[in-house]
Structures are given as structure tokens and as C-alpha cells.
Design an enzyme around this catalytic site. Structure first.
Site, PDB file in Angstrom:
ATOM      1  N   ASP A   7       7.961  -6.128  -2.361  1.00 27.08           N
ATOM      2  CA  ASP A   7       6.887  -7.145  -2.684  1.00 27.08           C
ATOM      3  C   ASP A   7       6.077  -6.403  -2.228  1.00 27.08           C
ATOM      4  O   ASP A   7       5.588  -5.045  -1.895  1.00 27.08           O
ATOM      5  CB  ASP A   7       7.650  -7.979  -2.693  1.00 27.08           C
ATOM      6  CG  ASP A   7       6.699  -9.102  -0.843  1.00 27.08           C
ATOM      7  OD1 ASP A   7       6.388  -7.716  -0.580  1.00 27.08           O
ATOM      8  OD2 ASP A   7       7.217 -11.123  -0.904  1.00 27.08           O
ATOM      9  N   HIS A   8       5.118  -7.225  -2.789  1.00 23.07           N
ATOM     10  CA  HIS A   8       3.086  -6.919  -2.617  1.00 23.07           C
ATOM     11  C   HIS A   8       2.886  -6.990  -1.344  1.00 23.07           C
ATOM     12  O   HIS A   8       2.316  -6.031  -0.659  1.00 23.07           O
ATOM     13  CB  HIS A   8       2.159  -7.199  -3.297  1.00 23.07           C
ATOM     14  CG  HIS A   8       2.390  -9.155  -3.294  1.00 23.07           C
ATOM     15  ND1 HIS A   8       3.562  -9.527  -3.382  1.00 23.07           N
ATOM     16  CD2 HIS A   8       2.038  -9.780  -2.304  1.00 23.07           C
ATOM     17  CE1 HIS A   8       3.522 -10.817  -3.509  1.00 23.07           C
ATOM     18  NE2 HIS A   8       2.577 -10.541  -2.403  1.00 23.07           N
ATOM     19  N   CYS A  64       8.983  -7.285   3.089  1.00 18.15           N
ATOM     20  CA  CYS A  64       8.370  -8.164   2.300  1.00 18.15           C
ATOM     21  C   CYS A  64       7.381  -8.769   3.483  1.00 18.15           C
ATOM     22  O   CYS A  64       7.137  -8.021   4.414  1.00 18.15           O
ATOM     23  CB  CYS A  64       9.243  -9.587   1.857  1.00 18.15           C
ATOM     24  SG  CYS A  64      10.264 -11.089   3.231  1.00 18.15           S
ATOM     25  N   GLY A  65       6.301  -9.489   3.777  1.00 17.41           N
ATOM     26  CA  GLY A  65       5.488  -9.972   4.277  1.00 17.41           C
ATOM     27  C   GLY A  65       6.085  -9.888   5.431  1.00 17.41           C
ATOM     28  O   GLY A  65       5.794  -8.838   6.949  1.00 17.41           O
ATOM     29  N   THR A  66       6.672 -10.939   5.613  1.00 18.62           N
ATOM     30  CA  THR A  66       7.643 -11.052   6.828  1.00 18.62           C
ATOM     31  C   THR A  66       9.115 -10.808   7.273  1.00 18.62           C
ATOM     32  O   THR A  66       9.768 -10.263   8.250  1.00 18.62           O
ATOM     33  CB  THR A  66       8.105 -12.549   7.270  1.00 18.62           C
ATOM     34  OG1 THR A  66       8.717 -13.070   5.907  1.00 18.62           O
ATOM     35  CG2 THR A  66       6.755 -13.139   7.212  1.00 18.62           C
ATOM     36  N   HIS A  97      27.271  -3.588  16.193  1.00 12.94           N
ATOM     37  CA  HIS A  97      27.653  -5.055  15.096  1.00 12.94           C
ATOM     38  C   HIS A  97      28.021  -5.179  14.392  1.00 12.94           C
ATOM     39  O   HIS A  97      28.567  -6.444  14.360  1.00 12.94           O
ATOM     40  CB  HIS A  97      27.264  -6.070  16.998  1.00 12.94           C
ATOM     41  CG  HIS A  97      26.721  -6.243  18.615  1.00 12.94           C
ATOM     42  ND1 HIS A  97      26.889  -7.106  19.479  1.00 12.94           N
ATOM     43  CD2 HIS A  97      27.227  -4.877  19.255  1.00 12.94           C
ATOM     44  CE1 HIS A  97      26.928  -6.879  20.718  1.00 12.94           C
ATOM     45  NE2 HIS A  97      27.416  -5.759  20.727  1.00 12.94           N
ATOM     46  N   HIS A 132      34.149  -6.621  16.487  1.00 14.21           N
ATOM     47  CA  HIS A 132      32.749  -6.738  15.429  1.00 14.21           C
ATOM     48  C   HIS A 132      33.622  -6.408  14.576  1.00 14.21           C
ATOM     49  O   HIS A 132      32.943  -7.253  13.297  1.00 14.21           O
ATOM     50  CB  HIS A 132      32.648  -6.031  16.244  1.00 14.21           C
ATOM     51  CG  HIS A 132      31.727  -5.547  17.493  1.00 14.21           C
ATOM     52  ND1 HIS A 132      30.740  -7.213  17.069  1.00 14.21           N
ATOM     53  CD2 HIS A 132      31.225  -4.739  18.581  1.00 14.21           C
ATOM     54  CE1 HIS A 132      30.257  -6.709  19.168  1.00 14.21           C
ATOM     55  NE2 HIS A 132      30.854  -5.329  19.367  1.00 14.21           N
TER      56      HIS A 132
HETATM   57  C1  RB5 Z   1       4.187 -13.123   0.139  1.00  9.22           C
HETATM   58  O1  RB5 Z   1       2.886 -13.081   0.327  1.00  9.22           O
HETATM   59  C2  RB5 Z   1       5.011 -13.547   1.014  1.00  9.22           C
HETATM   60  O2  RB5 Z   1       5.234 -14.541   1.166  1.00  9.22           O
HETATM   61  C3  RB5 Z   1       6.719 -12.081   0.816  1.00  9.22           C
HETATM   62  O3  RB5 Z   1       6.128 -11.366   1.312  1.00  9.22           O
HETATM   63  C4  RB5 Z   1       7.607 -12.263   1.974  1.00  9.22           C
HETATM   64  O4  RB5 Z   1       6.680 -12.842   3.517  1.00  9.22           O
HETATM   65  C5  RB5 Z   1       8.240 -14.160   2.077  1.00  9.22           C
HETATM   66  O5  RB5 Z   1       9.302 -14.114   3.348  1.00  9.22           O
END
Ligand code: RB5
Length: 151
Positions: A7-8, A64-66, A97, A132
Site C-alpha cells: 500500500d502507500h 504496508c506501514g507495519t 520452520h 516442521h
Molecule cells: C496505512 O496508514 C497503514 O494503516 C497500513 O499501511 C498498515 O500499517 C496496516 O497495517
């Protein structure tokens, strides 16, 4: 061949990993996103999971962000083993694993150099099989029970 999507929040890291792989002559299919406009990560997790399920590639990378949202979404798809990796140790373990077919990373968590080193580790690591494999078989059995309406 790899498929990659973000994503962004993962766009910059996606582009860095894509270049890293292409520099090593590994073919990469980029499923987007292609610009910094805000998008919804489940749409990209779905695109990548469907492509893997159809056999269009064996491995995928989601960012994604996290990395958390992409992991949650991708693991809804039977046959997808998406591992959120945070360092070289978890990158290695996810293959050794868990035989992860998708690695997931956080674009707001990792620096590009760290993430590329983790991808390299994952590429160099083999699945250990043995006990495993038995555990992965149990995951497949859970998927089957859900399909059969037993769970
Ligand atoms: C987008 O702002 C963020 O929520 C997404 O990239 C992600 O981290 C979600 O888990």
C-alpha cells in the site's frame, strides 16, 4: 519469479526491494500500488494471494506501514503462509520452520538496507521439512475442516 505488492505505507520499501531483486536478475512482477495516494492494504493482499493461489508465482512479498494489516489479510487465503518478518532471524526462521510463501514487512519499521538483507537471508535459506512439515500439514488440515464446515 517474485510478485510484490504494497500500500502507500510500503511503497518506498517496495521500490527498494524490487530494485534489489532486479539487480540480482530476479524477475519481479509488481502488483502495485504505484503512487503515494492512500489505498487499502487488503486490496493488494488479495491481488497477491490470488496470483499465488493461481500458480502465477511461488513466492510473494507484501509491504504496508507495519506489515500487520497485510499479514492479517494474506493469511485469510488457504495455502498462503504469510510471515511478518522483523529481522534476519525471523526471515531465516520463516523459511526454515514455516516454509513461508509470502514474507511481509513494515515500510515504516525497516530501513531499506535492513529489509534487503532480510530478503537475501530468506532467499538463501531452505525449508527444513521433517517435524516442521507435520506442523504445516496440520495447518492444511485446519483449512480443510473450515472448507468442510466442521469448524
Ligand atoms: C496505512 O496508514 C497503514 O494503516 C497500513 O499501511 C498498515 O500499517 C496496516 O497495517
Amino acid at each position: 519469479m517474485f510478485i510484490i505488492a504494497s500500500d502507500h505505507g510500503g511503497l518506498e520499501l517496495k521500490d527498494a526491494i524490487k530494485s534489489f531483486l532486479e539487480d540480482r536478475r530476479i524477475e519481479v512482477r509488481d502488483l502495485g500500488t504505484m503512487n503515494s495516494n492512500s489505498v487499502d492494504y487488503p486490496d493488494f493482499a488479495e491481488k497477491l494471494a490470488v496470483a499465488l493461489t493461481r500458480g502465477e508465482a511461488e513466492n510473494g512479498i507484501l509491504i504496508c506501514g507495519t506489515g500487520i494489516g497485510m499479514s492479517i489479510a494474506a493469511n485469510k487465503f488457504p495455502g498462503i503462509r504469510a510471515a511478518l518478518i522483523t529481522d534476519e532471524f525471523t526471515a531465516r526462521m520463516s523459511k526454515e520452520h514455516n516454509n513461508a510463501n509470502v514474507i511481509v514487512m513494515g515500510g515504516r519499521v525497516l530501513k531499506p538496507e535492513q529489509a534487503c538483507a532480510m530478503v537475501q537471508t530468506w532467499l538463501e535459506t531452505a525449508f527444513e521439512g521433517g517435524r516442521h512439515q507435520g506442523r504445516l500439514d496440520k495447518i492444511s488440515q485446519i483449512e480443510q475442516k473450515i472448507r468442510d464446515g466442521e469448524l
